[in-house]
Design a protein around this motif. Structure first.
Motif, mmCIF file in Angstrom:
data_model
loop_
_atom_site.group_PDB
_atom_site.id
_atom_site.type_symbol
_atom_site.label_atom_id
_atom_site.label_comp_id
_atom_site.label_asym_id
_atom_site.label_seq_id
_atom_site.Cartn_x
_atom_site.Cartn_y
_atom_site.Cartn_z
ATOM 1 N N TYR A 1 0.844 -1.199 0.000
ATOM 2 C CA TYR A 1 0.000 0.000 0.000
ATOM 3 C C TYR A 1 0.880 1.250 0.000
ATOM 4 N N GLY A 2 0.521 2.223 -0.860
ATOM 5 C CA GLY A 2 1.296 3.457 -0.970
ATOM 6 C C GLY A 2 2.493 3.347 -1.878
ATOM 7 N N MET A 3 2.648 2.198 -2.545
ATOM 8 C CA MET A 3 3.799 1.972 -3.421
ATOM 9 C C MET A 3 3.318 1.597 -4.820
ATOM 10 N N HIS A 4 4.220 1.706 -5.782
ATOM 11 C CA HIS A 4 3.927 1.253 -7.142
ATOM 12 C C HIS A 4 5.196 0.682 -7.762
ATOM 13 N N LYS A 5 4.998 -0.083 -8.834
ATOM 14 C CA LYS A 5 6.134 -0.722 -9.490
ATOM 15 C C LYS A 5 6.837 0.267 -10.425
ATOM 16 N N VAL A 6 8.162 0.279 -10.335
ATOM 17 C CA VAL A 6 8.989 1.129 -11.182
ATOM 18 C C VAL A 6 10.063 0.260 -11.834
ATOM 19 N N ILE A 7 10.294 0.459 -13.137
ATOM 20 C CA ILE A 7 11.297 -0.314 -13.867
ATOM 21 C C ILE A 7 12.522 0.559 -14.109
ATOM 22 N N HIS A 8 13.671 0.096 -13.638
ATOM 23 C CA HIS A 8 14.950 0.763 -13.880
ATOM 24 C C HIS A 8 15.720 -0.041 -14.928
ATOM 25 N N GLU A 9 16.151 0.629 -15.982
ATOM 26 C CA GLU A 9 16.815 -0.068 -17.096
ATOM 27 C C GLU A 9 18.230 0.461 -17.293
ATOM 28 N N THR A 10 19.169 -0.469 -17.438
ATOM 29 C CA THR A 10 20.562 -0.117 -17.744
ATOM 30 C C THR A 10 21.033 -0.938 -18.931
ATOM 31 N N SER A 11 21.967 -0.382 -19.687
ATOM 32 C CA SER A 11 22.498 -1.079 -20.861
ATOM 33 C C SER A 11 24.012 -0.938 -20.898
ATOM 34 N N THR A 12 24.697 -2.023 -21.228
ATOM 35 C CA THR A 12 26.156 -2.002 -21.318
ATOM 36 C C THR A 12 26.607 -2.973 -22.388
ATOM 37 N N LYS A 13 27.775 -2.728 -22.933
ATOM 38 C CA LYS A 13 28.288 -3.599 -23.984
ATOM 39 C C LYS A 13 28.795 -4.908 -23.389
ATOM 40 N N LEU A 14 28.825 -5.930 -24.224
ATOM 41 C CA LEU A 14 29.350 -7.233 -23.828
ATOM 42 C C LEU A 14 30.571 -7.567 -24.657
ATOM 43 N N VAL A 15 31.535 -8.202 -24.031
ATOM 44 C CA VAL A 15 32.664 -8.794 -24.747
ATOM 45 C C VAL A 15 32.637 -10.293 -24.477
ATOM 46 N N SER A 16 33.449 -11.024 -25.206
ATOM 47 C CA SER A 16 33.435 -12.477 -25.089
ATOM 48 C C SER A 16 33.704 -12.925 -23.651
ATOM 49 N N SER A 17 32.995 -13.959 -23.238
ATOM 50 C CA SER A 17 33.213 -14.512 -21.898
ATOM 51 C C SER A 17 34.584 -15.156 -21.782
ATOM 52 N N ALA A 18 35.141 -15.597 -22.920
ATOM 53 C CA ALA A 18 36.479 -16.192 -22.937
ATOM 54 C C ALA A 18 37.524 -15.097 -23.079
ATOM 55 N N ASP A 19 38.700 -15.332 -22.523
ATOM 56 C CA ASP A 19 39.758 -14.334 -22.573
ATOM 57 C C ASP A 19 40.252 -14.087 -23.994
ATOM 58 N N LYS A 20 40.275 -15.118 -24.801
ATOM 59 C CA LYS A 20 40.771 -14.976 -26.167
ATOM 60 C C LYS A 20 40.137 -16.043 -27.041
ATOM 61 N N GLY A 21 40.316 -15.878 -28.333
ATOM 62 C CA GLY A 21 39.753 -16.860 -29.264
ATOM 63 C C GLY A 21 38.386 -16.429 -29.753
ATOM 64 N N MET A 22 37.464 -17.383 -29.850
ATOM 65 C CA MET A 22 36.143 -17.100 -30.386
ATOM 66 C C MET A 22 35.312 -16.274 -29.422
ATOM 67 N N ASN A 23 34.375 -15.519 -30.016
ATOM 68 C CA ASN A 23 33.413 -14.784 -29.206
ATOM 69 C C ASN A 23 32.357 -15.755 -28.697
ATOM 70 N N MET A 24 32.138 -15.746 -27.405
ATOM 71 C CA MET A 24 31.171 -16.675 -26.826
ATOM 72 C C MET A 24 30.565 -16.100 -25.553
ATOM 73 N N LEU A 25 29.385 -16.623 -25.244
ATOM 74 C CA LEU A 25 28.702 -16.293 -23.996
ATOM 75 C C LEU A 25 28.462 -17.595 -23.249
ATOM 76 N N LEU A 26 28.897 -17.651 -22.002
ATOM 77 C CA LEU A 26 28.804 -18.879 -21.217
ATOM 78 C C LEU A 26 27.636 -18.825 -20.239
ATOM 79 N N TYR A 27 27.064 -19.971 -19.975
ATOM 80 C CA TYR A 27 26.003 -20.058 -18.974
ATOM 81 C C TYR A 27 26.058 -21.426 -18.312
ATOM 82 N N GLN A 28 25.454 -21.501 -17.135
ATOM 83 C CA GLN A 28 25.398 -22.746 -16.373
ATOM 84 C C GLN A 28 23.942 -23.040 -16.032
#
Length: 254
Positions: free
Chosen positions: A53-80
């Motif tokens: 009560y007395g509150m509402h939902k607010v969306i905060h958005e941020t954007s940033t560039k991505l580089v490869s998850s690996a230090d060198k070699g192919m560009n890749m994104l890792l997940y588990q």
């Protein structure tokens, strides 16, 4: 403020109900007033916590560039992957090529979405949904009772089609898979070696024509640079040719 009203009304109700017994009218009025204040304070605190009560939902958005998850070699994104449903996962990513340790997403009220795009620039867009007070008056009344709370965070990972999206286990197996595929084609390796020698010789010859007085030390530096350039370009082209076979073998890694 509402907490102070709750405590004060409870204290005054106790005083009036137990001590102002000589004057029955005053005793009744004050007891009822402070009892109502106590009940109302409890009610509003409860709906503030339960229904925001007395509150509402607010969306905060941020954007940033991505580089490869690996230090060198192919560009890749890792997940588990987390759990057995396959829907939940922790994404391992980097936003700075100089970063030694990659970052990873959280698991508490966090949703991660990996989206393939046609652009050649990868980026991370994070949307955080929070309950915040919709007015300064409500913040004054309920600020001490409940602070602004995070509802959920959604991470959108936008990666180009040229990137590879791999699990941690697949990334560990990738070097051996590439070595296995490339090692089985000895003819291609011989052609690449010959092409590298021809490329380096052509670069040295062109440089000697521009500077006939080039020293042996300068030639060595040029040979090293030209070799690195050819190797990087040749590896990228070779990987693109091997990509279908690489993806097929990676699909078998769990």
């Amino acid at each position: 403020m509402i907490l102070f009203v709750l405590c004060i009304s409870a204290f005054l109700f106790f005083i009036c109900f137990n001590l102002l017994t000589n004057n029955k009218v005053l005793h009744a009025i004050t007891s009822i007033v402070f009892a109502v204040l106590f009940i109302l304070s409890t009610f509003f605190i409860t709906i503030n916590f339960h229904d925001h009560y007395g509150m509402h939902k607010v969306i905060h958005e941020t954007s940033t560039k991505l580089v490869s998850s690996a230090d060198k070699g192919m560009n890749m994104l890792l997940y588990q992957p987390i759990g057995t449903s396959g829907k939940d996962k922790v994404v391992i990513y980097r936003t700075d090529e100089k970063a030694t340790n990659p970052s990873h997403t959280g698991t508490n009220k966090v949703e991660n979405k990996i989206i393939t795009i046609n652009s050649d620039k990868a980026k991370l867009v994070t949307k955080t949904v929070k309950y915040e007070y919709n007015s300064s008056a409500n913040r004054l009344w309920f600020g001490l009772a409940q602070k602004p709370t995070r509802v959920k965070t959604i991470n959108y990972f936008y990666v180009p089609k040229s990137w590879m999206t791999l699990t941690v286990n697949q990334a560990k197996q990738l070097p051996s898979i590439i070595k296995e595929i490339s090692g089985s084609n000895t003819a291609a390796q011989a052609q690449m070696k010959m092409a590298a020698e021809q490329y380096v010789q052509a670069q040295v010859k062109a440089a000697m024509m521009k500077n006939p007085k080039m020293t042996s030390a300068q030639q060595k530096v040029l040979v090293k640079k030209a070799t690195a350039e050819f190797t990087q370009k040749a590896q990228a082209e070779a990987l693109q040719k091997m990509m279908p076979e690489i993806k097929q073998k990676l699909s078998q890694v769990k």
